[in-house]
Design a protein around this motif. Sequence first.
Motif, mmCIF file in Angstrom:
data_model
loop_
_atom_site.group_PDB
_atom_site.id
_atom_site.type_symbol
_atom_site.label_atom_id
_atom_site.label_comp_id
_atom_site.label_asym_id
_atom_site.label_seq_id
_atom_site.Cartn_x
_atom_site.Cartn_y
_atom_site.Cartn_z
ATOM 1 N N LEU A 197 31.607 119.833 45.748
ATOM 2 C CA LEU A 197 32.994 119.956 45.317
ATOM 3 C C LEU A 197 33.377 118.807 44.402
ATOM 4 C CD1 LEU A 197 34.851 117.750 47.162
ATOM 5 C CD2 LEU A 197 34.199 119.380 48.906
ATOM 6 N N ILE A 198 34.410 119.037 43.624
ATOM 7 C CA ILE A 198 35.006 117.994 42.798
ATOM 8 C C ILE A 198 36.403 117.771 43.356
ATOM 9 C CG2 ILE A 198 35.777 117.350 40.494
ATOM 10 C CD1 ILE A 198 33.678 119.339 39.402
ATOM 11 N N ASP A 199 36.653 116.568 43.877
ATOM 12 C CA ASP A 199 37.929 116.263 44.515
ATOM 13 C C ASP A 199 38.950 115.860 43.454
ATOM 14 O OD1 ASP A 199 39.927 115.746 46.286
ATOM 15 O OD2 ASP A 199 38.828 114.230 47.425
ATOM 16 N N LYS A 200 40.016 116.649 43.340
ATOM 17 C CA LYS A 200 41.087 116.381 42.383
ATOM 18 C C LYS A 200 42.397 116.054 43.094
ATOM 19 C CE LYS A 200 39.228 119.438 38.846
ATOM 20 N NZ LYS A 200 39.488 120.604 37.995
ATOM 21 N N SER A 201 42.304 115.664 44.359
ATOM 22 C CA SER A 201 43.491 115.375 45.159
ATOM 23 C C SER A 201 44.208 114.143 44.628
ATOM 24 C CB SER A 201 43.104 115.125 46.614
ATOM 25 O OG SER A 201 42.409 116.226 47.132
ATOM 26 N N PRO A 202 45.543 114.160 44.665
ATOM 27 C CA PRO A 202 46.271 112.945 44.288
ATOM 28 C C PRO A 202 46.030 111.866 45.336
ATOM 29 C CG PRO A 202 47.772 114.621 45.114
ATOM 30 C CD PRO A 202 46.418 115.253 45.022
ATOM 31 N N PRO A 203 46.090 110.612 44.935
ATOM 32 C CA PRO A 203 45.866 109.547 45.920
ATOM 33 C C PRO A 203 46.991 109.535 46.955
ATOM 34 C CG PRO A 203 46.627 108.631 43.843
ATOM 35 C CD PRO A 203 46.386 110.092 43.605
ATOM 36 N N PRO A 204 46.687 109.081 48.169
ATOM 37 C CA PRO A 204 47.744 109.023 49.185
ATOM 38 C C PRO A 204 48.793 107.995 48.788
ATOM 39 C CG PRO A 204 45.749 107.963 49.978
ATOM 40 C CD PRO A 204 45.408 108.598 48.668
ATOM 41 N N PRO A 205 50.020 108.162 49.265
ATOM 42 C CA PRO A 205 51.059 107.191 48.916
ATOM 43 C C PRO A 205 50.724 105.815 49.479
ATOM 44 C CG PRO A 205 51.859 108.725 50.570
ATOM 45 C CD PRO A 205 50.507 109.202 50.139
ATOM 46 N N PRO A 206 51.168 104.752 48.800
ATOM 47 C CA PRO A 206 50.883 103.408 49.308
ATOM 48 C C PRO A 206 51.561 103.170 50.653
ATOM 49 C CG PRO A 206 52.308 103.320 47.368
ATOM 50 C CD PRO A 206 51.918 104.745 47.561
ATOM 51 N N PRO A 207 51.009 102.264 51.459
ATOM 52 C CA PRO A 207 51.575 102.018 52.790
ATOM 53 C C PRO A 207 53.035 101.564 52.755
ATOM 54 C CG PRO A 207 49.457 100.896 52.539
ATOM 55 C CD PRO A 207 49.803 101.499 51.223
ATOM 56 N N GLU A 208 53.445 100.878 51.680
ATOM 57 C CA GLU A 208 54.836 100.427 51.589
ATOM 58 C C GLU A 208 55.793 101.608 51.559
ATOM 59 O OE1 GLU A 208 52.684 99.483 48.809
ATOM 60 O OE2 GLU A 208 51.881 97.919 50.084
ATOM 61 N N VAL A 209 55.411 102.676 50.853
ATOM 62 C CA VAL A 209 56.269 103.861 50.756
ATOM 63 C C VAL A 209 56.343 104.547 52.117
ATOM 64 C CG1 VAL A 209 56.506 106.131 49.689
ATOM 65 C CG2 VAL A 209 55.814 104.174 48.305
ATOM 66 N N LEU A 210 55.200 104.655 52.790
ATOM 67 C CA LEU A 210 55.197 105.288 54.110
ATOM 68 C C LEU A 210 56.013 104.498 55.121
ATOM 69 C CD1 LEU A 210 51.472 106.427 54.403
ATOM 70 C CD2 LEU A 210 53.475 107.852 53.971
ATOM 71 N N ALA A 211 55.960 103.171 55.028
ATOM 72 C CA ALA A 211 56.710 102.340 55.959
ATOM 73 C C ALA A 211 58.211 102.445 55.722
ATOM 74 C CB ALA A 211 56.268 100.890 55.830
ATOM 75 N N ALA A 212 58.630 102.722 54.482
ATOM 76 C CA ALA A 212 60.052 102.807 54.160
ATOM 77 C C ALA A 212 60.673 104.122 54.612
ATOM 78 C CB ALA A 212 60.253 102.624 52.660
ATOM 79 N N LEU A 213 59.859 105.142 54.890
ATOM 80 C CA LEU A 213 60.390 106.428 55.311
ATOM 81 C C LEU A 213 60.941 106.323 56.730
ATOM 82 C CD1 LEU A 213 57.629 108.872 54.038
ATOM 83 C CD2 LEU A 213 59.885 108.480 53.053
ATOM 84 N N PRO A 214 62.122 106.897 56.967
ATOM 85 C CA PRO A 214 62.671 106.828 58.327
ATOM 86 C C PRO A 214 61.861 107.696 59.282
ATOM 87 C CG PRO A 214 64.068 108.168 56.911
ATOM 88 C CD PRO A 214 62.999 107.581 56.042
ATOM 89 N N ARG A 215 61.651 107.201 60.490
ATOM 90 C CA ARG A 215 60.914 107.947 61.502
ATOM 91 C C ARG A 215 61.684 107.913 62.810
ATOM 92 N NH1 ARG A 215 54.521 107.443 61.158
ATOM 93 N NH2 ARG A 215 54.343 107.708 58.931
ATOM 94 N N ARG A 216 61.559 108.982 63.556
ATOM 95 C CA ARG A 216 62.149 109.043 64.888
ATOM 96 C C ARG A 216 61.061 108.744 65.902
ATOM 97 N NH1 ARG A 216 66.868 110.978 65.792
ATOM 98 N NH2 ARG A 216 66.354 111.956 67.765
ATOM 99 N N ASP A 217 61.463 108.171 67.010
ATOM 100 C CA ASP A 217 60.515 107.909 68.077
ATOM 101 C C ASP A 217 59.975 109.228 68.608
ATOM 102 O OD1 ASP A 217 60.915 105.186 67.892
ATOM 103 O OD2 ASP A 217 62.542 105.196 69.375
ATOM 104 N N ARG A 218 58.705 109.223 68.952
ATOM 105 C CA ARG A 218 58.083 110.434 69.488
ATOM 106 C C ARG A 218 58.781 110.827 70.785
ATOM 107 N NH1 ARG A 218 52.668 112.659 68.732
ATOM 108 N NH2 ARG A 218 52.313 114.084 70.457
ATOM 109 N N GLY A 219 59.136 112.101 70.886
ATOM 110 C CA GLY A 219 59.806 112.590 72.080
ATOM 111 C C GLY A 219 61.302 112.378 72.083
ATOM 112 N N ALA A 220 61.861 111.896 70.968
ATOM 113 C CA ALA A 220 63.299 111.624 70.915
ATOM 114 C C ALA A 220 64.110 112.895 70.736
ATOM 115 C CB ALA A 220 63.615 110.644 69.782
#
Length: 131
Positions: free
Chosen positions: A90-113
């Motif tokens: 295969l030839i992988d043409k996937s976009p790179p994953p977002p940088p960790p800073e962007v993922l850390a800035a996204l709001p998240r809810r506690d699991r089970g909340a």
Amino acid sequence: MSPADGTPNTTETARVDAWTWAVRLFKTRSQAATSCRAGHVRVNGVPVKPAHQLRRGDEVRIREGGRERIVEVERIVNKRVGPPIAAQCLIDKSPPPPPPEVLAALPRRDRGAGRPTKRDRREIDRLLGRP
């Protein structure tokens, strides 16, 4: 691919669920088939069933875990192969994953909340700049 000598398979097509499993895009063939039935696998932009026949040059898009993998079929295999051979199929043409800073800035809810309350939704809307 022949298991003894590692030569490519002579058939021109393969089932999409079998090929995605063989090149290690899914851990099991049943996971590949389930993703196809759920509409998470597209070939050349069209959602496909597990029995859809892939050809060399087809573009396969797989949506999993909030990410989209885009691969082009380089070689057809029907049996599961090792990672070095899978990379050649295969030839992988996937976009790179977002940088960790962007993922850390996204709001998240506690699991089970549970679901956000009305107040939580208003705060989220205010943070995102929605009216």
